[in-house]
Every structure is written in structure tokens, then in C-alpha cells.
Design a protein around this motif. Sequence first.
Motif, PDB file in Angstrom:
ATOM      1  N   ARG A 189      37.758  11.927  76.654  1.00 44.17           N
ATOM      2  CA  ARG A 189      38.129  10.521  76.598  1.00 44.17           C
ATOM      3  C   ARG A 189      37.032   9.706  75.920  1.00 44.17           C
ATOM      4  O   ARG A 189      35.871  10.075  75.923  1.00 44.17           O
ATOM      5  CB  ARG A 189      38.324  10.001  78.019  1.00 44.17           C
ATOM      6  N   ALA A 221      44.306  14.022  84.580  1.00 44.55           N
ATOM      7  CA  ALA A 221      44.470  13.605  85.973  1.00 44.55           C
ATOM      8  C   ALA A 221      45.169  12.250  86.127  1.00 44.55           C
ATOM      9  O   ALA A 221      46.141  12.149  86.883  1.00 44.55           O
ATOM     10  CB  ALA A 221      43.121  13.621  86.681  1.00 44.55           C
ATOM     11  N   PRO A 222      44.746  11.200  85.423  1.00 44.19           N
ATOM     12  CA  PRO A 222      45.454   9.928  85.586  1.00 44.19           C
ATOM     13  C   PRO A 222      46.906  10.003  85.130  1.00 44.19           C
ATOM     14  O   PRO A 222      47.765   9.321  85.697  1.00 44.19           O
ATOM     15  CB  PRO A 222      44.672   8.958  84.693  1.00 44.19           C
ATOM     16  N   VAL A 223      47.167  10.843  84.139  1.00 47.16           N
ATOM     17  CA  VAL A 223      48.541  10.981  83.645  1.00 47.16           C
ATOM     18  C   VAL A 223      49.404  11.618  84.726  1.00 47.16           C
ATOM     19  O   VAL A 223      50.532  11.183  84.999  1.00 47.16           O
ATOM     20  CB  VAL A 223      48.573  11.837  82.364  1.00 47.16           C
ATOM     21  N   HIS A 275      35.214  19.806  83.034  1.00 45.24           N
ATOM     22  CA  HIS A 275      36.351  18.947  82.703  1.00 45.24           C
ATOM     23  C   HIS A 275      37.605  19.320  83.491  1.00 45.24           C
ATOM     24  O   HIS A 275      38.698  18.932  83.133  1.00 45.24           O
ATOM     25  CB  HIS A 275      36.627  19.051  81.186  1.00 45.24           C
ATOM     26  N   ASN A 328      43.738   4.680  83.948  1.00 41.08           N
ATOM     27  CA  ASN A 328      44.416   5.264  82.803  1.00 41.08           C
ATOM     28  C   ASN A 328      43.580   5.076  81.547  1.00 41.08           C
ATOM     29  O   ASN A 328      42.788   4.155  81.438  1.00 41.08           O
ATOM     30  CB  ASN A 328      45.783   4.627  82.630  1.00 41.08           C
ATOM     31  N   GLU A 329      43.846   5.962  80.627  1.00 43.99           N
ATOM     32  CA  GLU A 329      43.061   5.972  79.406  1.00 43.99           C
ATOM     33  C   GLU A 329      43.442   4.788  78.516  1.00 43.99           C
ATOM     34  O   GLU A 329      44.612   4.448  78.390  1.00 43.99           O
ATOM     35  CB  GLU A 329      43.400   7.274  78.702  1.00 43.99           C
ATOM     36  N   TYR A 338      40.309  16.501  83.594  1.00 41.81           N
ATOM     37  CA  TYR A 338      39.963  15.105  83.868  1.00 41.81           C
ATOM     38  C   TYR A 338      40.835  14.159  83.052  1.00 41.81           C
ATOM     39  O   TYR A 338      41.268  13.122  83.524  1.00 41.81           O
ATOM     40  CB  TYR A 338      38.489  14.845  83.531  1.00 41.81           C
ATOM     41  N   LYS A 339      41.054  14.533  81.808  1.00 40.21           N
ATOM     42  CA  LYS A 339      41.818  13.628  80.957  1.00 40.21           C
ATOM     43  C   LYS A 339      43.277  13.558  81.415  1.00 40.21           C
ATOM     44  O   LYS A 339      43.939  12.547  81.260  1.00 40.21           O
ATOM     45  CB  LYS A 339      41.740  14.112  79.507  1.00 40.21           C
ATOM     46  N   PRO A 394      38.388  10.652  86.286  1.00 44.45           N
ATOM     47  CA  PRO A 394      38.638   9.236  86.012  1.00 44.45           C
ATOM     48  C   PRO A 394      39.802   8.721  86.849  1.00 44.45           C
ATOM     49  O   PRO A 394      40.758   9.456  87.097  1.00 44.45           O
ATOM     50  CB  PRO A 394      38.982   9.220  84.525  1.00 44.45           C
ATOM     51  N   ARG A 451      50.148   9.280  87.468  1.00 47.69           N
ATOM     52  CA  ARG A 451      51.150   8.316  87.068  1.00 47.69           C
ATOM     53  C   ARG A 451      52.558   8.923  87.122  1.00 47.69           C
ATOM     54  O   ARG A 451      53.509   8.279  87.550  1.00 47.69           O
ATOM     55  CB  ARG A 451      50.844   7.879  85.641  1.00 47.69           C
TER      56      ARG A 451
END
Lengths: 216, 545
Positions: free
Chosen positions: B133, A105-107, A139, B156-157, A102-103, B153, A110
Motif C-alpha cells: 500500500r 484485510a480491509p477489503v 505482509h 480502507n486503502e 495486509y492489503k 491496516p 468490507r
Amino acid sequence: MKRNVNIKSMKYEDFNDNEYIEQMLKELNENGANVIVGCLDSVIEWGRSNSLWPLTFATSCCGIEFMAIGAARYDFARFGFEVARASPRQADFIMVAGTITYKMAPVLKRLYDQMADPKYVVATGGCAISGGPFKKSYHVVCGVDKILPVDVYIPGCPPRPEAMLYGLMQLQRKVKAQKFLGGINRGISEKEYEKLMTADINRANAKDDYDESGLA
Amino acid sequence: MRYNMENNSIKDRIMAAEPSAQWSDAGDGMLTVPVQAFRKVAETLKEGEGFDFLRSLTGADWGDEGLGCVYHIENTSTGENIVLRTLDPDRDNAALPSVHDLWKGADLNEREAYDYLGIKFIGHPDLRRLYLRDDWKGYPLRKDYDPSWNGIPEDNEETNDAALSYEVTKDGSFILKRHPLFEDDEYVINIGPQHPATHGVLRFRVSLEGEIIRKLDVHCGYIHRGIEKMCESMTYPQTLGLTDRLDYLGAMQNRHALCMCIEKAMGLEVSDRIQYIRTIMDELQRIDSHLLFASCLAQDMGALEVFFLGFRDREKVLDILEQTTGGRLIQTYNTIGGVQADIHPDFVRKTKEYISYMRPKLKEYHEIFTGNVIARTRLVGTGVLSREDAISFGATGGTGRASGWACDVRKRHPYGVYDKVDFKEITFTEGDCFARYMVRMKEIEESMNIIEQLIDNIPEGEYQMKVRPLIKLPEGNWYSAVEGSRGEFGVYLESRGDKSPYRLKFRSTGLPLVSCIDTITRGAKIADLIAIGGTLDYVVPDIDR
Ligand code: SF4
């Protein structure tokens, strides 16, 4: 005009799923193509399919096998994958080797967004395909196709280097089959394409009971 | 202060001085200390008794009993061990005293326990989440955690620049304090999680002054797969599969540790043949891992040739492993009470051939890389880790031995057949990058020595003991450790008599290594970070678990 999806490194008959690529060719060629554009296309695709450069991206175990295909014994430079690029801006495709959490995924999303079109995604290993052994974790993203459009899936935990090479050749064929000029790759508008993508993703989400962990 | 020396075991000494402590015998045995007395016991252990090595710190949810931690502590000079447990029954506001100032390794471990269970460590200066996170809801290792609270999510973090700490007031309520991690005028750059030299998805935030590193902040969790929680709902044989995927360059050893721990709990002795096979396999894996270490280090520093050499020789080890186990990287070979399959008829011959091939090849590495002036300039004298710090952080393996700490589990707590073979424990005193590199190169030779002593003498016998398919362990808790490819890999297992573990914790070999990065990079150049990270030789999925 008939398109040629033969690649130098492996015979056409040796691939297992020729129907699929023929189907794809049929769909792409339904509207025909101008001779000049078609010939130009062929040349460009020949060049593109033989110089696909991956992004250096690996999160876990599968990444070590990815390194192994870059090293001397398996040497993917023989097929034109040449060098792994450390910057997404210079890469043609991303090989998602390893678990995506999960942590992360956005990376990953991008990174994909930063790559220049045309770009491809190869999901490598059980984790990237479906979550693999970690499917039940709190996760882990169960399949990168939830966040990215995937072009080739390479199953295994980890896939053998030979399997990875096979998968990468499939990508080469796919690239060869595509039209580069005139209606990028798909002959439908961006809007329609996005709609189809969302539908695909929703379908993938619905198939939650599909287990492909490959855990021994 | 020291405890009264008349009692000869440490457990009796603590109990004499602290009557409220309770001893429980189940499994390895542990001492439960009430939370009010814990800090004092910990201080005396560290300062007076010389228990300087915190092997493992495990947070756990004991239901109605409360939330708490288990500490495995060792005295490195006498080899004595003690297991302490302390807990707070107030689940909503569980708070334990922090011991980060006694054992530096506790720093990240306490953050981990906070992240997993929401235990507040009073006095900890930087209690942020370590893996998840900041906007994560709930604490995943609590038994009442519901996975539907969190989803993938989309945004972005946000990077949180404030370190949190808790203090208790006289009336028992908490005060939350925030301290800035970096000052406003500091020049902070971000490295990772996608960076070719971080060996996976690790992220650093580095504050620079020119080229000099002033401070470094590690962010983990980009490959946190929640393995420990998953194990709680798996049967014991199922849990084995996940260990291979922690530190995949120590797949054999990791699995060996878990099998040993379960076998210890079952009271099962495995045959000599199994012990021999496991030991040989562990050493082959170590050679594989160290070769990969050299390849990656050299590649990061621009010496691409060594990368190809390393992989050339490593493939040959993989061939041997594959022939017997069927797996190249992830072998899933050890089982509870044995191994998956007997060794291949060619195994002995091929292994011997490999050793006679590899010995002369090692010279090639030394000619090309070790003696190279660029490599030397970048490695010698950079990233020095002192012996005290290595122990305090718990940085075991090649890193600890390069700093002069004889921390090899194979010598400290022999398992397998390591007590029957004659091998040297390689130690250096410099503690710099070059020593860390040399330790591993020399260990390849030692591993080959060990294999040579064993390979011709593998006794006949069973390769798999009779074990029932459904394994239930008695109540209790056990800890087993092996020398993994990059340090002490430990397994802490707590059973409540079920077919799955109540709590299973893996002592990561890599977490102590990243926790000391900040200390050893301060004052170094930013380019040295690559050499330091490369020689610490961590594997990120093993840190994040
Ligand atoms: S598919 Fe298997 S080998 Fe690949 S990253 Fe996942 S667990 Fe590791």
C-alpha cells in the motif's frame, strides 16, 4: 424443547465433536422457548441450513480446491450449497479460502460487512486459520479470526475436498442449532456480544507461538 | 552502435567497449557495470546487439556495497545470454537509470524493485509502489527492514491517482514530479480485487469511453505473501515448500526449477530416473493446468458445461499425482537431489490409461466450445498481442507462442529429458485470444506425446541422491528456468556461502502477462477484458509472490 441438529447427509454419530454441539444446544436452551416460536424456529433453520449459499471468494491455492468441490466429482450442491454468489449481498456465508494479506484485510472486512445477517465465516486452510506457511511473513494476516468472527475452521494445506464438505456440514449443524427468532442466535445484547468478540480476538492475538503451518 | 565484432562472446565485447565493467566468475558469472555507464551498455545491447528479451530483473540489497539490480537478458534470435549487474552505493538515495523504454517488461519490474528496496529509477514515468500500500513504511527486502513498522491496516486503502517520476538535476538532487493517471473528465471504473472474473485478487482500474477501454491500470499485491523475504531466513530444503504455493497450477514445475537451481549450485547431477520422473510429472501438471485454463475461460464466458468437463478430466490427473505424491493440488514432491518418494507401482499403468482416455475426450471440448459461434466471436481477433510486444514484455508461455514467438524454455534451454524427446513447439501467429486458447489445447496433446515417449522407458536407479541434510552453497549466483504451465518460471539465487540464500527471486510467469494487459485491451470492449484476462491465464499469487 429439544432441538434437532441432525442433518440429512451424515449420521449424528459420525461427527467427531458432538459434545461441543450439545454444549452449545444446552446453553442456547437454558431459558427455554415458546412452543410456537420454537416450532417456527425449527422450520426456518431447516430451510436455512439446507440452502446456505457461499460467496465466490478465493485468494489463492485453497480457492482451487473450493472450485473443485463445486465441480462434478464433489458437487456441494448435493448438500444445499448450490450456487456460489458473486455478490456479498446475496451470500449467506463467506469461505475464506486462501492467504489474507495486509492489503487484502480491509477489503475482506468490507465484504463481510456488506453481507446480510445472519452470516457465517468459514476459515479454510492453514493460511486462513493461522497464517499457515506464511506465518513469519511481513505482509500476511496470521488468521482471519483477527479481523472476522469465524464459525468453522477447516485445517489443511489445502484441505481435501472431503474435509471441506465435512466443515460445511458442521456449519449446517451450527445453523440448525441456532435460534433464529427471539434474540438473534445468542440471547445476549449486541453490546455484550461485541465485548465477548473483542475478548476472543485479544486471546487469539496472545497465542502467537502456536504453529500450525502444515508445511511439508 | 554495435560492439566490435572481433570478440566473439558478448561479455568480451562489452568489456572491450566498456573497460570499467567487471566480470565475476562465481556461479553463472555476471558483469558488473558502473551505474554511470549502465544506460549506455543497455542501449547498445538492445538496439545494436539485438538483446530483446529481458528475462528477469532482480532488485537486491548488497549491504555496504549498495542497492542495485541484476538483469538477465537474452537475444531471442541467437540465444545468447548475459547477466548484468549495476548498483548504487548511496543507500539513502539509491538511483538507477530506468530501462523501461528498452524493454517494456522492465516497467512493472522496476516498480517492484522500487517497492521492495526503495531504488529510484530515473526516467520511469510511473514509479508507484506495485504490491504494498502507498502508506507502507519502509522497504521490506532491505536487510535492515523491521516488520514491526507495519501492522494490519484498519482503514480502507486510498487510491492514489498520481503517477510519480524522479528526475535528477545538475547538482545531483532529485525532483519528484507527479502526473495524473486519469484525467478529471475520464470515466473510471474499478474491477476487483473481489471479482469472479479476475481469477483471484487482482484489481483493475479502467477508463472507459462508452464501452471502449481507453486505459487500464493494474493494481497488484492483494495476495503478496512476502515469499522472497521469507526464503532469506530459511534453509534451502525449507524454501522448497513455498514454491508450490506460488503458482499452484505449476507446483511441480516451480519446485523443479528451484531444485535444479540449487543442484546446479551444488554441482550435483541427478540420476536419469529422477530426470524422467520429474519430466513426466511436469507434463502431467501442465495437462492439469491447461484443463483448468479451459474450464475457467469457458466459465467466465458463460459456458458452464466446459467447466464441469475440465474438472472431470482434471480430477483424473490429480488422482495419478496423489497416488505417488500424496498431494492433490500441492504435491511438495521434488526435493534437492531427487523426489520425495518413488513412483507408485500403478503409476505407469494409470498414466497410460489416462492418456488413452483423454485423447478422444479432447474432441468433446472442441465440439462444445472451440467450434461454438459465441466463443469464436468473442475470441477471434480480440486482444491481439504482437510478436515484438510479446518479446519486449517478456510474455512467455502460451501467450508468447500464440503471438508467434518460439519461447519454450524446453526448447531454448533444455532441462530434464526434454532434449531426448521429440515434440512440437506449438506456435500461432495471430496473437489473439483464440490463438492463446488453441495453443494450450494443442499443448495438452503435445504433453501427452511427451509422456508417452517416456513412460515405458523410465530407467532403473535411485529416486533420491545422497544429500546432506544441511546444505551450504558456495558463493555465487545462479539462474535456472523451466517452462512452467504459463511461461518461463525462473529462479535467481544468490548465495554468500550460508545455509540460507542471500537473495532468492522467482521470475514470475504472470507479471509480464498482466503488464501487457494495458496495451492489448486499449480499444477493446469492456466485455473483452474478461476473455483477454482469461486467455492470458495468469495466476495471481504467482504475480504477487
Ligand atoms: S493453506 Fe496452503 S493451500 Fe491454502 S492458501 Fe494457504 S498455502 Fe495455499
